[in-house]
Design a protein around this motif. Structure first.
Motif, PDB file in Angstrom:
ATOM      1  N   ILE A  82       0.855  -1.184   0.000  1.00 35.02           N
ATOM      2  CA  ILE A  82       0.000   0.000   0.000  1.00 35.02           C
ATOM      3  C   ILE A  82       0.896   1.241   0.000  1.00 35.02           C
ATOM      4  O   ILE A  82       1.709   1.430   0.908  1.00 35.02           O
ATOM      5  CB  ILE A  82      -0.914  -0.005   1.242  1.00 35.02           C
ATOM      6  N   SER A  83       0.759   2.069  -1.016  1.00 33.87           N
ATOM      7  CA  SER A  83       1.581   3.283  -1.080  1.00 33.87           C
ATOM      8  C   SER A  83       0.913   4.422  -0.316  1.00 33.87           C
ATOM      9  O   SER A  83      -0.304   4.473  -0.199  1.00 33.87           O
ATOM     10  CB  SER A  83       1.841   3.685  -2.530  1.00 33.87           C
ATOM     11  N   GLY A  84       1.732   5.317   0.193  1.00 31.83           N
ATOM     12  CA  GLY A  84       1.224   6.465   0.936  1.00 31.83           C
ATOM     13  C   GLY A  84       2.354   7.144   1.683  1.00 31.83           C
ATOM     14  O   GLY A  84       3.481   7.195   1.200  1.00 31.83           O
ATOM     15  N   PHE A  85       2.071   7.601   2.899  1.00 32.31           N
ATOM     16  CA  PHE A  85       3.090   8.348   3.643  1.00 32.31           C
ATOM     17  C   PHE A  85       2.800   8.305   5.133  1.00 32.31           C
ATOM     18  O   PHE A  85       1.659   8.169   5.569  1.00 32.31           O
ATOM     19  CB  PHE A  85       3.147   9.796   3.166  1.00 32.31           C
ATOM     20  N   ILE A  86       3.872   8.420   5.919  1.00 31.77           N
ATOM     21  CA  ILE A  86       3.739   8.540   7.368  1.00 31.77           C
ATOM     22  C   ILE A  86       3.375   9.990   7.652  1.00 31.77           C
ATOM     23  O   ILE A  86       4.062  10.916   7.230  1.00 31.77           O
ATOM     24  CB  ILE A  86       5.029   8.128   8.083  1.00 31.77           C
ATOM     25  N   LYS A  87       2.257  10.157   8.348  1.00 32.41           N
ATOM     26  CA  LYS A  87       1.676  11.492   8.506  1.00 32.41           C
ATOM     27  C   LYS A  87       1.726  12.017   9.940  1.00 32.41           C
ATOM     28  O   LYS A  87       1.867  13.205  10.160  1.00 32.41           O
ATOM     29  CB  LYS A  87       0.224  11.439   8.023  1.00 32.41           C
ATOM     30  N   TRP A  88       1.550  11.132  10.940  1.00 30.61           N
ATOM     31  CA  TRP A  88       1.538  11.588  12.318  1.00 30.61           C
ATOM     32  C   TRP A  88       2.026  10.474  13.234  1.00 30.61           C
ATOM     33  O   TRP A  88       2.421   9.416  12.753  1.00 30.61           O
ATOM     34  CB  TRP A  88       0.169  12.113  12.746  1.00 30.61           C
ATOM     35  N   ARG A  89       2.026  10.716  14.523  1.00 34.90           N
ATOM     36  CA  ARG A  89       2.544   9.738  15.467  1.00 34.90           C
ATOM     37  C   ARG A  89       1.600   9.546  16.648  1.00 34.90           C
ATOM     38  O   ARG A  89       0.789  10.412  16.964  1.00 34.90           O
ATOM     39  CB  ARG A  89       3.926  10.175  15.956  1.00 34.90           C
ATOM     40  N   TYR A  90       1.735   8.391  17.272  1.00 29.05           N
ATOM     41  CA  TYR A  90       0.896   8.027  18.410  1.00 29.05           C
ATOM     42  C   TYR A  90       1.791   7.413  19.473  1.00 29.05           C
ATOM     43  O   TYR A  90       2.686   6.646  19.133  1.00 29.05           O
ATOM     44  CB  TYR A  90      -0.171   7.019  17.964  1.00 29.05           C
ATOM     45  N   PRO A  91       1.576   7.651  20.728  1.00 27.64           N
ATOM     46  CA  PRO A  91       0.703   8.678  21.296  1.00 27.64           C
ATOM     47  C   PRO A  91       1.333  10.054  21.184  1.00 27.64           C
ATOM     48  O   PRO A  91       2.480  10.184  20.770  1.00 27.64           O
ATOM     49  CB  PRO A  91       0.574   8.239  22.755  1.00 27.64           C
ATOM     50  N   SER A  92       0.580  11.065  21.588  1.00 27.17           N
ATOM     51  CA  SER A  92       1.091  12.440  21.560  1.00 27.17           C
ATOM     52  C   SER A  92       2.263  12.576  22.525  1.00 27.17           C
ATOM     53  O   SER A  92       2.430  11.784  23.441  1.00 27.17           O
ATOM     54  CB  SER A  92      -0.002  13.425  21.978  1.00 27.17           C
ATOM     55  N   GLY A  93       3.043  13.592  22.311  1.00 30.50           N
ATOM     56  CA  GLY A  93       4.131  13.876  23.233  1.00 30.50           C
ATOM     57  C   GLY A  93       5.490  13.580  22.629  1.00 30.50           C
ATOM     58  O   GLY A  93       5.625  13.321  21.440  1.00 30.50           O
ATOM     59  N   ASN A  94       6.490  13.583  23.481  1.00 32.73           N
ATOM     60  CA  ASN A  94       7.862  13.419  23.022  1.00 32.73           C
ATOM     61  C   ASN A  94       8.336  11.971  22.970  1.00 32.73           C
ATOM     62  O   ASN A  94       9.483  11.721  22.637  1.00 32.73           O
ATOM     63  CB  ASN A  94       8.804  14.231  23.917  1.00 32.73           C
ATOM     64  N   SER A  95       7.495  11.017  23.321  1.00 33.80           N
ATOM     65  CA  SER A  95       7.902   9.616  23.311  1.00 33.80           C
ATOM     66  C   SER A  95       6.954   8.767  22.463  1.00 33.80           C
ATOM     67  O   SER A  95       6.368   7.795  22.937  1.00 33.80           O
ATOM     68  CB  SER A  95       7.933   9.067  24.739  1.00 33.80           C
ATOM     69  N   PRO A  96       6.795   9.094  21.185  1.00 34.63           N
ATOM     70  CA  PRO A  96       5.902   8.285  20.351  1.00 34.63           C
ATOM     71  C   PRO A  96       6.518   6.914  20.087  1.00 34.63           C
ATOM     72  O   PRO A  96       7.742   6.775  20.040  1.00 34.63           O
ATOM     73  CB  PRO A  96       5.795   9.096  19.060  1.00 34.63           C
ATOM     74  N   ASN A  97       5.683   5.897  19.972  1.00 38.67           N
ATOM     75  CA  ASN A  97       6.185   4.566  19.650  1.00 38.67           C
ATOM     76  C   ASN A  97       5.536   4.006  18.383  1.00 38.67           C
ATOM     77  O   ASN A  97       5.823   2.882  17.992  1.00 38.67           O
ATOM     78  CB  ASN A  97       5.989   3.605  20.823  1.00 38.67           C
ATOM     79  N   GLU A 143     -10.300  -2.384  21.653  1.00 41.35           N
ATOM     80  CA  GLU A 143     -10.572  -2.594  20.232  1.00 41.35           C
ATOM     81  C   GLU A 143     -11.811  -1.801  19.827  1.00 41.35           C
ATOM     82  O   GLU A 143     -12.814  -1.788  20.525  1.00 41.35           O
ATOM     83  CB  GLU A 143     -10.766  -4.082  19.924  1.00 41.35           C
ATOM     84  N   GLY A 144     -11.729  -1.106  18.706  1.00 38.21           N
ATOM     85  CA  GLY A 144     -12.834  -0.299  18.203  1.00 38.21           C
ATOM     86  C   GLY A 144     -12.847   1.124  18.740  1.00 38.21           C
ATOM     87  O   GLY A 144     -13.763   1.891  18.447  1.00 38.21           O
ATOM     88  N   SER A 145     -11.827   1.496  19.507  1.00 34.49           N
ATOM     89  CA  SER A 145     -11.826   2.822  20.132  1.00 34.49           C
ATOM     90  C   SER A 145     -11.130   3.880  19.264  1.00 34.49           C
ATOM     91  O   SER A 145     -10.576   3.585  18.221  1.00 34.49           O
ATOM     92  CB  SER A 145     -11.146   2.753  21.506  1.00 34.49           C
ATOM     93  N   GLU A 146     -11.167   5.117  19.751  1.00 35.49           N
ATOM     94  CA  GLU A 146     -10.511   6.241  19.082  1.00 35.49           C
ATOM     95  C   GLU A 146      -9.125   6.437  19.681  1.00 35.49           C
ATOM     96  O   GLU A 146      -8.939   6.342  20.887  1.00 35.49           O
ATOM     97  CB  GLU A 146     -11.337   7.514  19.288  1.00 35.49           C
ATOM     98  N   LEU A 147      -8.134   6.717  18.803  1.00 28.24           N
ATOM     99  CA  LEU A 147      -6.770   6.993  19.236  1.00 28.24           C
ATOM    100  C   LEU A 147      -6.395   8.400  18.799  1.00 28.24           C
ATOM    101  O   LEU A 147      -6.774   8.837  17.714  1.00 28.24           O
ATOM    102  CB  LEU A 147      -5.801   5.989  18.607  1.00 28.24           C
ATOM    103  N   ARG A 148      -5.643   9.107  19.654  1.00 28.63           N
ATOM    104  CA  ARG A 148      -5.221  10.468  19.326  1.00 28.63           C
ATOM    105  C   ARG A 148      -3.713  10.598  19.446  1.00 28.63           C
ATOM    106  O   ARG A 148      -3.109  10.086  20.381  1.00 28.63           O
ATOM    107  CB  ARG A 148      -5.882  11.478  20.267  1.00 28.63           C
ATOM    108  N   GLY A 149      -3.121  11.294  18.486  1.00 27.48           N
ATOM    109  CA  GLY A 149      -1.691  11.560  18.498  1.00 27.48           C
ATOM    110  C   GLY A 149      -1.440  12.978  18.071  1.00 27.48           C
ATOM    111  O   GLY A 149      -2.299  13.836  18.213  1.00 27.48           O
ATOM    112  N   ASN A 150      -0.240  13.233  17.521  1.00 27.73           N
ATOM    113  CA  ASN A 150       0.027  14.567  17.010  1.00 27.73           C
ATOM    114  C   ASN A 150       0.806  14.481  15.701  1.00 27.73           C
ATOM    115  O   ASN A 150       1.334  13.443  15.335  1.00 27.73           O
ATOM    116  CB  ASN A 150       0.730  15.444  18.046  1.00 27.73           C
ATOM    117  N   ALA A 151       0.849  15.577  14.992  1.00 28.54           N
ATOM    118  CA  ALA A 151       1.301  15.586  13.604  1.00 28.54           C
ATOM    119  C   ALA A 151       2.808  15.626  13.422  1.00 28.54           C
ATOM    120  O   ALA A 151       3.272  15.482  12.302  1.00 28.54           O
ATOM    121  CB  ALA A 151       0.678  16.773  12.873  1.00 28.54           C
ATOM    122  N   ALA A 152       3.588  15.790  14.437  1.00 29.60           N
ATOM    123  CA  ALA A 152       5.034  15.929  14.255  1.00 29.60           C
ATOM    124  C   ALA A 152       5.652  14.640  13.722  1.00 29.60           C
ATOM    125  O   ALA A 152       5.505  13.578  14.310  1.00 29.60           O
ATOM    126  CB  ALA A 152       5.688  16.321  15.573  1.00 29.60           C
TER     127      ALA A 152
END
Length: 178
Positions: A82-97, A143-152
């Motif tokens: 699947i082609s595309g791009f890495i757009k954001w990270r999860y979870p928010s903050g300075n320690s995304p995994n 499972e089935g929940s909403e996840l939030r991260g940030n765009a950096a």
């Protein structure tokens, strides 16, 4: 007798690929939000990888995004690219995994699942997010929940290349194919 022969030489092009143990798949809820998210392993999806063609030996960014491909094997052992791009990270903050990938606008792939998402398939399109969780990390969510991260993505590029440096590599130089 006429014999035709051609030589294909490609210089300076690398395909860089790294594996991930798990991640998530969900519906785009806007920048930095994935709704109705499921762990990939929960749906029976395996062999998760991110790849990028590059003239470098490390991952590179194009503007704010890290363009590449996600490779994933579905429940029926069919591998999908699947082609595309890495757009954001999860979870928010300075320690995304988890690096979060968005398929390109023309993507429309149906992959087989184990049915735990309420269907035996999952359709991947530009409104899908695929989370790529780095090996050694886990994400706990319902499972089935909403996840939030940030765009950096700047920290993610460093994390991808640091992770790449821990993996074995193969390099072939001066190859000619006839």
């Amino acid at each position: 007798i006429l014999i035709l022969c051609s030589v294909l030489q490609i210089f300076g092009q690398n395909t860089i690929t790294i594996p991930f143990n798990d991640g998530f798949i969900g519906v785009s809820g806007g920048q930095g939000t994935s709704t109705t998210s499921y762990h990939l392993s929960y749906l029976g999806l395996t062999n998760l990888q991110f790849s990028q063609n590059s003239s470098s030996t490390v991952f590179t960014a194009q503007g704010n995004d890290i363009i590449g491909n996600v490779i994933i094997t579905d429940k029926n052992n069919i591998e999908h690219t699947i082609s595309g791009f890495i757009k954001w990270r999860y979870p928010s903050g300075n320690s995304p995994n988890t690096a979060v990938f968005q398929p390109s606008a023309t993507t429309n792939k149906t992959i087989a699942t184990n049915g735990l998402n309420g269907s035996s398939t999952y359709t991947i399109n530009a409104n899908t997010y695929i989370g790529l969780t780095f090996n050694g990390f886990t994400n706990s969510f319902t499972e089935g929940s909403e996840l939030r991260g940030n765009a950096a993505t700047t920290g993610l590029l460093d994390f991808l290349n640091s992770y790449l440096g821990t993996l074995p590599s193969l390099s072939i130089a001066n190859a000619t194919a006839t």
